[in-house]
Design an enzyme around this catalytic site. Structure first.
Site, PDB file in Angstrom:
ATOM      1  CD  GLU A  40      -1.927   1.370   3.098  1.00  0.00           C
ATOM      2  OE1 GLU A  40      -1.968   2.487   3.645  1.00  0.00           O
ATOM      3  OE2 GLU A  40      -2.228   0.317   3.689  1.00  0.00           O
ATOM      4  CE  LYS A 129      -5.767   1.759   8.599  1.00  0.00           C
ATOM      5  NZ  LYS A 129      -5.305   2.683   7.540  1.00  0.00           N
TER       6      LYS A 129
END
Length: 206
Positions: A40, A129
């Site tokens: 990411e 998350k």
């Protein structure tokens, strides 16, 4: 592949906050050598779309490449436009999840409360998350997972390290977002590979 299948390959999301386009391919190659499969690039990094485009072109056929710290639907579309396949956010915004899913991307948005978790799952999130994880603890995941749909992938992000991965795993974490423990600005590819190998060994030992 589903998010669960990506986590089965390696349950780490490498967060390359601050990475530059001129170094990103070498850093990602080091991560791949160490066994990391999900990478990411946060949108508050230098020229993030350039970096994401380079990673998608170089590794997109074998790694899951995406963007973090995504804040608007337009950013989601920009990430998809350069080949990004994963949306990660720091906050609970169902609209971003719906935008990503409409573009065929995977979505791992941030939550901190059960209400946020359920709203994101209803929007189609592939994983959620827990952020900031250092403001919570493994008991938080254990408690939340008791009320979430079976099979929900909960990923702590923030303060995760080789030392505390076992405790998070025991509580039910499906994966881990790793920032400075795997990369920080100034790290060479060799340093990144060494740190990544230690983290991969930690999860493989469980």
């Amino acid at each position: 592949m589903t998010m669960k299948e990506w986590f089965a390959r390696c349950p780490l999301i490498a967060i390359l906050r601050g990475v530059r386009p001129d170094e990103v391919v070498e850093v990602c190659a080091a991560l791949e050598r160490a066994g990391v499969a999900i990478v990411e690039v946060p949108m508050n990094s230098p020229e993030p779309l350039v970096s994401i485009g380079k990673l998608a072109a170089t590794f997109g056929d074998r790694l899951l490449i995406g963007a973090g710290t995504v804040m608007t639907p337009d950013q989601v579309r920009e990430v998809a436009g350069v080949g990004g396949q994963l949306l990660v956010t720091p906050h609970a915004d169902p609209e971003l999840v719906r935008t990503a899913k409409g573009l065929g991307m995977m979505a791992a948005p941030g939550f901190f409360t059960p209400a946020e978790a359920f709203s994101l799952l209803r929007a189609g999130a592939d994983a959620i998350k827990l952020f900031p994880a250092e403001a919570a603890n493994p008991a938080t995941i254990k408690a939340v997972r008791a009320i979430l749909p079976p099979g929900t992938l909960v990923v702590p992000v923030g303060g995760v390290s080789v030392e505390n991965i076992p405790a998070w795993t025991e509580a039910g974490a499906a994966g881990f977002g790793i920032g400075s423990s795997i990369y920080k600005p100034g790290d060479t590819p060799e340093i990144v590979e060494k740190k990544a190998r230690a983290l991969v060994a930690a999860v493989n030992a469980l």
